[in-house]
Design a protein around this motif. Structure first.
Motif, mmCIF file in Angstrom:
data_model
loop_
_atom_site.group_PDB
_atom_site.id
_atom_site.type_symbol
_atom_site.label_atom_id
_atom_site.label_comp_id
_atom_site.label_asym_id
_atom_site.label_seq_id
_atom_site.Cartn_x
_atom_site.Cartn_y
_atom_site.Cartn_z
ATOM 1 N N ILE A 169 0.865 -1.179 0.000
ATOM 2 C CA ILE A 169 0.000 0.000 0.000
ATOM 3 C C ILE A 169 0.899 1.226 0.000
ATOM 4 C CG2 ILE A 169 -1.713 1.327 1.283
ATOM 5 C CD1 ILE A 169 -2.715 -1.309 2.437
ATOM 6 N N GLU A 170 0.663 2.121 -0.918
ATOM 7 C CA GLU A 170 1.405 3.368 -0.988
ATOM 8 C C GLU A 170 0.432 4.532 -0.933
ATOM 9 O OE1 GLU A 170 3.885 3.626 -4.399
ATOM 10 O OE2 GLU A 170 5.182 1.973 -3.770
ATOM 11 N N THR A 171 0.883 5.590 -0.314
ATOM 12 C CA THR A 171 0.070 6.793 -0.245
ATOM 13 C C THR A 171 0.278 7.571 -1.532
ATOM 14 O OG1 THR A 171 0.475 6.843 2.113
ATOM 15 C CG2 THR A 171 -0.423 8.829 1.138
ATOM 16 N N GLY A 172 -0.789 8.053 -2.109
ATOM 17 C CA GLY A 172 -0.680 8.807 -3.356
ATOM 18 C C GLY A 172 -1.620 9.995 -3.343
ATOM 19 N N GLY A 173 -1.691 10.665 -4.457
ATOM 20 C CA GLY A 173 -2.608 11.792 -4.608
ATOM 21 C C GLY A 173 -2.191 12.993 -3.785
ATOM 22 N N ALA A 174 -3.175 13.620 -3.170
ATOM 23 C CA ALA A 174 -2.936 14.855 -2.421
ATOM 24 C C ALA A 174 -2.049 14.614 -1.203
ATOM 25 C CB ALA A 174 -4.263 15.461 -1.986
ATOM 26 N N THR A 175 -2.199 13.467 -0.565
ATOM 27 C CA THR A 175 -1.383 13.166 0.607
ATOM 28 C C THR A 175 0.086 13.047 0.230
ATOM 29 O OG1 THR A 175 -3.264 11.977 1.536
ATOM 30 C CG2 THR A 175 -1.134 11.594 2.560
ATOM 31 N N GLU A 176 0.362 12.398 -0.899
ATOM 32 C CA GLU A 176 1.746 12.249 -1.354
ATOM 33 C C GLU A 176 2.346 13.599 -1.721
ATOM 34 O OE1 GLU A 176 4.279 9.671 -4.639
ATOM 35 O OE2 GLU A 176 2.151 10.056 -4.992
ATOM 36 N N GLU A 177 1.580 14.430 -2.421
ATOM 37 C CA GLU A 177 2.071 15.754 -2.810
ATOM 38 C C GLU A 177 2.305 16.634 -1.584
ATOM 39 O OE1 GLU A 177 3.070 16.657 -5.845
ATOM 40 O OE2 GLU A 177 2.629 14.588 -6.370
ATOM 41 N N SER A 178 1.425 16.512 -0.595
ATOM 42 C CA SER A 178 1.586 17.283 0.641
ATOM 43 C C SER A 178 2.859 16.865 1.369
ATOM 44 C CB SER A 178 0.370 17.079 1.536
ATOM 45 O OG SER A 178 0.547 17.738 2.758
ATOM 46 N N ALA A 179 3.138 15.566 1.409
ATOM 47 C CA ALA A 179 4.354 15.080 2.059
ATOM 48 C C ALA A 179 5.598 15.595 1.336
ATOM 49 C CB ALA A 179 4.354 13.557 2.110
ATOM 50 N N LYS A 180 5.562 15.606 0.001
ATOM 51 C CA LYS A 180 6.694 16.136 -0.766
ATOM 52 C C LYS A 180 6.907 17.619 -0.467
ATOM 53 C CE LYS A 180 6.337 13.095 -4.798
ATOM 54 N NZ LYS A 180 5.997 13.049 -6.227
ATOM 55 N N ALA A 181 5.800 18.369 -0.435
ATOM 56 C CA ALA A 181 5.897 19.808 -0.159
ATOM 57 C C ALA A 181 6.434 20.061 1.242
ATOM 58 C CB ALA A 181 4.537 20.468 -0.340
ATOM 59 N N ASN A 182 5.960 19.276 2.225
ATOM 60 C CA ASN A 182 6.441 19.447 3.602
ATOM 61 C C ASN A 182 7.928 19.134 3.716
ATOM 62 O OD1 ASN A 182 3.970 20.262 4.557
ATOM 63 N ND2 ASN A 182 3.364 18.214 5.219
ATOM 64 N N THR A 183 8.392 18.121 2.976
ATOM 65 C CA THR A 183 9.817 17.784 2.994
ATOM 66 C C THR A 183 10.646 18.923 2.405
ATOM 67 O OG1 THR A 183 9.260 15.450 2.762
ATOM 68 C CG2 THR A 183 11.521 16.081 2.256
ATOM 69 N N ALA A 184 10.154 19.491 1.293
ATOM 70 C CA ALA A 184 10.875 20.608 0.670
ATOM 71 C C ALA A 184 10.888 21.830 1.578
ATOM 72 C CB ALA A 184 10.240 20.951 -0.670
ATOM 73 N N LEU A 185 9.752 22.102 2.243
ATOM 74 C CA LEU A 185 9.685 23.245 3.158
ATOM 75 C C LEU A 185 10.573 23.046 4.374
ATOM 76 C CD1 LEU A 185 5.907 24.198 3.115
ATOM 77 C CD2 LEU A 185 7.811 25.524 2.216
ATOM 78 N N ALA A 186 10.621 21.813 4.878
ATOM 79 C CA ALA A 186 11.451 21.535 6.052
ATOM 80 C C ALA A 186 12.927 21.762 5.745
ATOM 81 C CB ALA A 186 11.224 20.115 6.541
ATOM 82 N N ALA A 187 13.307 21.531 4.492
ATOM 83 C CA ALA A 187 14.712 21.712 4.120
ATOM 84 C C ALA A 187 15.109 23.184 4.104
ATOM 85 C CB ALA A 187 14.970 21.087 2.751
ATOM 86 N N VAL A 188 14.193 24.085 3.711
ATOM 87 C CA VAL A 188 14.541 25.502 3.594
ATOM 88 C C VAL A 188 14.021 26.356 4.743
ATOM 89 C CG1 VAL A 188 14.700 25.435 1.084
ATOM 90 C CG2 VAL A 188 12.530 26.033 2.152
ATOM 91 N N SER A 189 13.172 25.813 5.604
ATOM 92 C CA SER A 189 12.594 26.657 6.660
ATOM 93 C C SER A 189 13.632 27.193 7.639
ATOM 94 C CB SER A 189 11.458 25.948 7.385
ATOM 95 O OG SER A 189 11.883 24.748 7.940
#
Length: 195
Positions: A7-27
């Motif tokens: 089971i893999e998470t996809g859709g909006a949840t996956e995109e949100s996780a990617k965005a949070n990872t990118a934000l955590a790197a630059v915050s």
């Protein structure tokens, strides 16, 4: 779950996780940039007192000695404190929903009127014999504050507007929120039945 399936998470949840990872790197970098920019704005106003302090010492024919230097250090502290208070008031007004341009003007006017009130009331301090020792310090602080207060009320709002790219034609968020609330006044609240 059968072997070979997952089971893999996809859709909006996956995109949100990617965005949070990118934000955590630059915050952390962004937080430091915001703090440094505000700190630089505050430190940029410290030299504003030199004009008035120098003029006051020259006009009173006092030397720029150690005591006057102490007065200059105290003066820089007072100017930076006033800048911090003004910037904080601007940001509180922005957080309350005012347009950034309007918040800068309103905070500056309130700060100017408060300073004028304190200057009119004044204070009196008598100390016999301290005039020769503390005279240059007092002259440095009084002359510097007189000029720096006026310059701070002109320079800090202008620097803030330039620093954060504030434009006069920005929309007022409080007006937008009020319009949105007024448009939905006739809606009924949703009732949720308690079990």
């Amino acid at each position: 779950m059968p072997y070979g399936y997952r089971i893999e998470t996809g859709g909006a949840t996956e995109e949100s996780a990617k965005a949070n990872t990118a934000l955590a790197a630059v915050s952390p970098v962004m937080a430091i940039a915001v703090l440094v920019s505000r700190l630089a704005l505050v430190f940029a106003t410290a030299p504003l007192g030199l004009i008035g302090a120098t003029g006051a010492l020259l006009a009173s024919n006092r030397p720029f000695g150690f005591v006057a230097l102490l007065g200059l250090i105290a003066l820089a502290d007072m100017i930076m404190r006033n800048t911090v208070i003004l910037v904080d008031q601007i940001e509180r007004d922005i957080a309350a929903g005012r347009a950034r341009y309007r918040a800068i003007i309103d905070a500056t006017v309130r700060r100017a009127s408060g300073g004028a009130d304190r200057a009119c009331r004044g204070s009196r301090h008598d100390s016999a014999g301290a005039e020769h020792l503390l005279g240059p310090m007092a002259i440095t602080i009084m002359g510097g504050l007189l000029v720096a207060t006026v310059l701070t009320l002109l320079v800090v709002p202008a620097l803030y507007a330039l620093w954060f790219r504030v434009r006069q034609d920005e929309p007022d968020r409080s007006a937008i929120i009020a319009e949105a609330l007024a448009a939905h006044d006739d809606m009924e609240p949703i009732r949720i039945a308690a079990e």
